[in-house]
Design a protein around this motif. Structure first.
Motif, mmCIF file in Angstrom:
data_model
loop_
_atom_site.group_PDB
_atom_site.id
_atom_site.type_symbol
_atom_site.label_atom_id
_atom_site.label_comp_id
_atom_site.label_asym_id
_atom_site.label_seq_id
_atom_site.Cartn_x
_atom_site.Cartn_y
_atom_site.Cartn_z
ATOM 1 N N HIS A 48 6.594 -5.703 64.454
ATOM 2 C CA HIS A 48 5.632 -5.271 63.357
ATOM 3 C C HIS A 48 4.300 -6.135 63.171
ATOM 4 O O HIS A 48 3.247 -5.552 62.989
ATOM 5 N N PHE A 108 0.539 -4.446 63.426
ATOM 6 C CA PHE A 108 -0.381 -4.909 62.328
ATOM 7 C C PHE A 108 -1.380 -5.234 62.901
ATOM 8 O O PHE A 108 -2.606 -4.690 62.644
ATOM 9 N N LYS A 153 -7.388 -5.692 56.127
ATOM 10 C CA LYS A 153 -6.071 -6.076 56.133
ATOM 11 C C LYS A 153 -5.301 -5.325 55.118
ATOM 12 O O LYS A 153 -4.045 -4.790 55.660
ATOM 13 N N GLU A 154 -5.657 -4.994 54.087
ATOM 14 C CA GLU A 154 -4.818 -4.203 53.092
ATOM 15 C C GLU A 154 -4.644 -2.718 53.697
ATOM 16 O O GLU A 154 -3.300 -2.389 53.415
ATOM 17 N N GLU A 212 -2.239 -3.115 56.442
ATOM 18 C CA GLU A 212 -0.638 -3.032 56.061
ATOM 19 C C GLU A 212 -0.311 -1.868 55.548
ATOM 20 O O GLU A 212 0.830 -1.395 55.487
ATOM 21 N N ASP A 213 -0.956 -0.950 54.785
ATOM 22 C CA ASP A 213 -0.643 0.383 54.448
ATOM 23 C C ASP A 213 -0.363 1.484 55.631
ATOM 24 O O ASP A 213 0.795 2.080 55.578
ATOM 25 N N GLN A 231 2.962 0.646 57.403
ATOM 26 C CA GLN A 231 4.088 1.403 56.523
ATOM 27 C C GLN A 231 4.168 2.591 56.922
ATOM 28 O O GLN A 231 5.145 3.174 57.282
#
Length: 183
Positions: free
Chosen positions: A13, A17, A27-28, A31-32, A35
């Motif tokens: 992971h 990432f 960054k956000e 992260e999405d 997923q």
């Protein structure tokens, strides 16, 4: 499947990432997208044939997720073209790398520590001018001062900051290069 999925997640992971962060530079959003990668992995793991390593398979999924993200973005081709400097045939990058962000965060903490040696007025000018990016006239308006007073206070506060930054830099035993404070 749960144990296989957990193992894939634990092993890769962070790498996934990082890959996505470098792709989308947010960054956000990265992260999405991570997923989304693992949702696709969960749905498609039964089709994994083992012709490549699991890590390679994950990165190909991550790449496809990133491509799908770019396709969904309005004007993504224009933004990609903007990233290319046609005069030098180089890709332009306006976002700092994670390592640069870490260095910047340390420098910001250091500056905040040195701000304690400034008067309230000096600190106000530094914050408004450099952290809030206000112009001299906007700073003068915000403080109810003349532009001349803002310039004078800014000059004095930069001298105080520079002095204390150099002192703390040398006290911490770091390189004795002179600290540059400018605007």
């Amino acid at each position: 499947m749960d144990s296989v999925f957990d193992e894939l997640y634990q092993k890769y992971h962070h790498d996934v990432f990082q890959f996505l962060f470098y792709m989308v530079r947010n960054k956000e959003q990265a992260e999405d997208l991570v997923q989304e990668v693992y949702i696709r992995v969960f749905k498609a793991h039964h089709r994994f044939e083992g012709k490549s390593s699991e890590k390679t398979w994950l990165f190909s999924i991550a790449r496809n997720v990133a491509i799908d993200y770019f396709r969904k973005q309005k004007g993504w081709k224009d933004r990609l073209l903007e990233k290319f400097d046609w005069s030098t045939n180089q890709v332009k990058d306006n976002y700092p790398m994670p390592e640069e962000i870490t260095v910047q965060n340390e420098e910001i903490k250091w500056i905040y520590r040195c701000l304690e040696f400034c008067t309230v007025d000096q600190r106000s000018v530094i914050i408004l001018r450099y952290l809030q990016d206000l112009s001299i006239s906007e700073t003068a308006e915000a403080l109810g001062w003349t532009e001349s007073k803002v310039k004078t206070t800014q000059h004095r506060s930069l001298k105080v900051l520079k002095k204390h930054m150099e002192m703390s830099y040398e006290k911490e035993g770091l390189n004795s290069e002179k600290v540059r404070v400018e605007r």
